[in-house]
Write a protein that holds these residues in place. Structure first.
Motif, PDB file in Angstrom:
ATOM      1  N   VAL A 117      -1.105 -51.709  61.474  1.00  0.00           N
ATOM      2  CA  VAL A 117      -0.460 -50.526  60.903  1.00  0.00           C
ATOM      3  C   VAL A 117       0.470 -49.981  61.977  1.00  0.00           C
ATOM      4  N   TYR A 118       1.733 -49.791  61.635  1.00  0.00           N
ATOM      5  CA  TYR A 118       2.764 -49.576  62.652  1.00  0.00           C
ATOM      6  C   TYR A 118       2.588 -48.281  63.432  1.00  0.00           C
ATOM      7  N   HIS A 119       2.049 -47.234  62.806  1.00  0.00           N
ATOM      8  CA  HIS A 119       1.843 -45.953  63.480  1.00  0.00           C
ATOM      9  C   HIS A 119       0.459 -45.392  63.149  1.00  0.00           C
ATOM     10  N   TYR A 160      19.006 -45.890  55.202  1.00  0.00           N
ATOM     11  CA  TYR A 160      18.746 -47.173  54.532  1.00  0.00           C
ATOM     12  C   TYR A 160      17.580 -47.811  55.273  1.00  0.00           C
ATOM     13  N   ALA A 161      17.075 -48.908  54.756  1.00  0.00           N
ATOM     14  CA  ALA A 161      15.968 -49.601  55.422  1.00  0.00           C
ATOM     15  C   ALA A 161      16.452 -50.148  56.762  1.00  0.00           C
ATOM     16  N   ASN A 162      15.904 -49.624  57.829  1.00  0.00           N
ATOM     17  CA  ASN A 162      16.333 -49.993  59.177  1.00  0.00           C
ATOM     18  C   ASN A 162      15.955 -51.451  59.467  1.00  0.00           C
ATOM     19  N   GLY A 179      12.334 -45.992  54.069  1.00  0.00           N
ATOM     20  CA  GLY A 179      11.992 -45.662  55.448  1.00  0.00           C
ATOM     21  C   GLY A 179      10.603 -46.085  55.864  1.00  0.00           C
ATOM     22  N   GLY A 180       9.705 -46.251  54.874  1.00  0.00           N
ATOM     23  CA  GLY A 180       8.338 -46.621  55.201  1.00  0.00           C
ATOM     24  C   GLY A 180       7.571 -45.516  55.891  1.00  0.00           C
ATOM     25  N   LEU A 208      11.907 -53.428  60.360  1.00  0.00           N
ATOM     26  CA  LEU A 208      11.260 -54.136  59.246  1.00  0.00           C
ATOM     27  C   LEU A 208      10.132 -55.059  59.715  1.00  0.00           C
ATOM     28  N   GLU A 209      10.289 -55.640  60.895  1.00  0.00           N
ATOM     29  CA  GLU A 209       9.273 -56.585  61.383  1.00  0.00           C
ATOM     30  C   GLU A 209       7.921 -55.908  61.595  1.00  0.00           C
TER      31      GLU A 209
END
Length: 298
Positions: free
Chosen positions: A182-184, A17-19, A286-287, A23-24
């Protein structure tokens, strides 16, 4: 060291599920669930299994392990990287429930294969994170690496990695369509043996953007993706090795559909096989996408 490998580790989700703990920092996740969580998990498992089977069908070796029920992002194994000299590096994660992904059973198995172990997970206590190949995209052949900084990628640890590995590393600030980093790094670029791709529009500094592109073009043919194509997961791809040492490229079906004709022609010049699974559910909640699901075992 080779750029790519024919052996991958994949983690089949036990829960998905969306962790809420990520999300932040990950603007590509969808928080809203319009279906039962069991339905979401069932869809995620089917997508995972079909993707794994597509890779195996093309001659890629896939080692599959089962995820842990406290870890909704375990299908995206970003907590370790391996190297062909027997080196294993274990990384600190930003989210607490992502640190739980380093399960003893899986870790012991990796340590038997890779006896030279560097464990940096203790940096979590200092609030530092470096999330493996998601944080640092490496050009192994030329010993160069690229890293977009975010809460999940601490500059101190990028420097530590570069010193330890002996790689020249460029670090840069990024911004997404939502105004956050961008997170990664592996969500905005990938590097193969002869071809690389990047959404350079994400790079905040104009001079650094030019430097990164110039550096990539010294050794690779480079595709530039738009911000819209980044949102379609076009940058989250990986070169893998199949039968007869054949280099192939894997990205999601959504990413493949977002390519324009010129980009497709460049990709086909370097890869005559694309592996493009439907990852709709995993991408939505999951993004992350195709590359995020693969830990390379060199």
């Amino acid at each position: 060291m080779k750029q790519s490998t024919n052996h991958l580790l994949m983690v089949e989700p036990s829960v998905f599920y969306a962790n809420p703990q990520t999300l932040e920092t990950n603007v590509y996740q969808t928080e809203e669930h319009h279906e039962n969580y069991d339905v979401t998990l069932s869809k995620a498992k089917i997508e995972f299994q079909k993707y794994r089977d597509m890779l195996v069908e093309k001659g890629v070796m896939v080692t599959t392990v089962i995820g842990h029920e406290e870890c909704p992002d375990m299908v995206f194994p970003n907590w370790a990287s391996t190297y062909d000299n027997g080196q294993l590096i274990i990384y600190p994660m930003l989210a607490e429930n992502r640190s739980f992904e380093r399960r003893p059973r899986i870790m012991d198995r990796l340590k038997r294969l890779y006896p030279k172990v560097e464990d940096w997970s203790g940096y979590e206590a200092e609030g530092l994170a470096l999330e493996s190949t998601a944080s640092i995209v490496a050009d192994h052949v030329n010993k160069r690496a690229y890293s977009g900084l975010s809460k999940r990628t601490s500059p101190e640890l990028v420097e530590k990695w570069a010193d330890f590995m002996g790689y020249e590393t460029l670090m840069f600030e990024t911004v997404s369509h939502a105004g956050l980093p961008v997170y990664h790094t592996d969500f905005l670029m990938y590097i193969g043996t002869e071809m690389a791709a990047i959404c350079s529009d994400c790079l905040v500094d104009d001079d650094m953007r030019k430097t990164v592109l110039d550096r990539l073009r010294q050794t690779h043919e480079v595709i530039e993706f738009t911000m819209e194509q980044l949102q379609a997961n076009c940058c989250n791809a990986l070169e893998v090795i199949g039968r007869q040492d054949k280099r192939m490229l894997t990205m999601s079906k959504a990413a493949e559909h977002a390519l324009d004709d010129k980009q497709f022609q460049i990709i086909e010049k370097h890869y005559d096989t694309l592996i493009c699974p439907d990852l709709t559910t995993l991408e939505k909640y999951g993004g992350g996408s195709a590359r995020c699901m693969l830990m390379e075992l060199f």
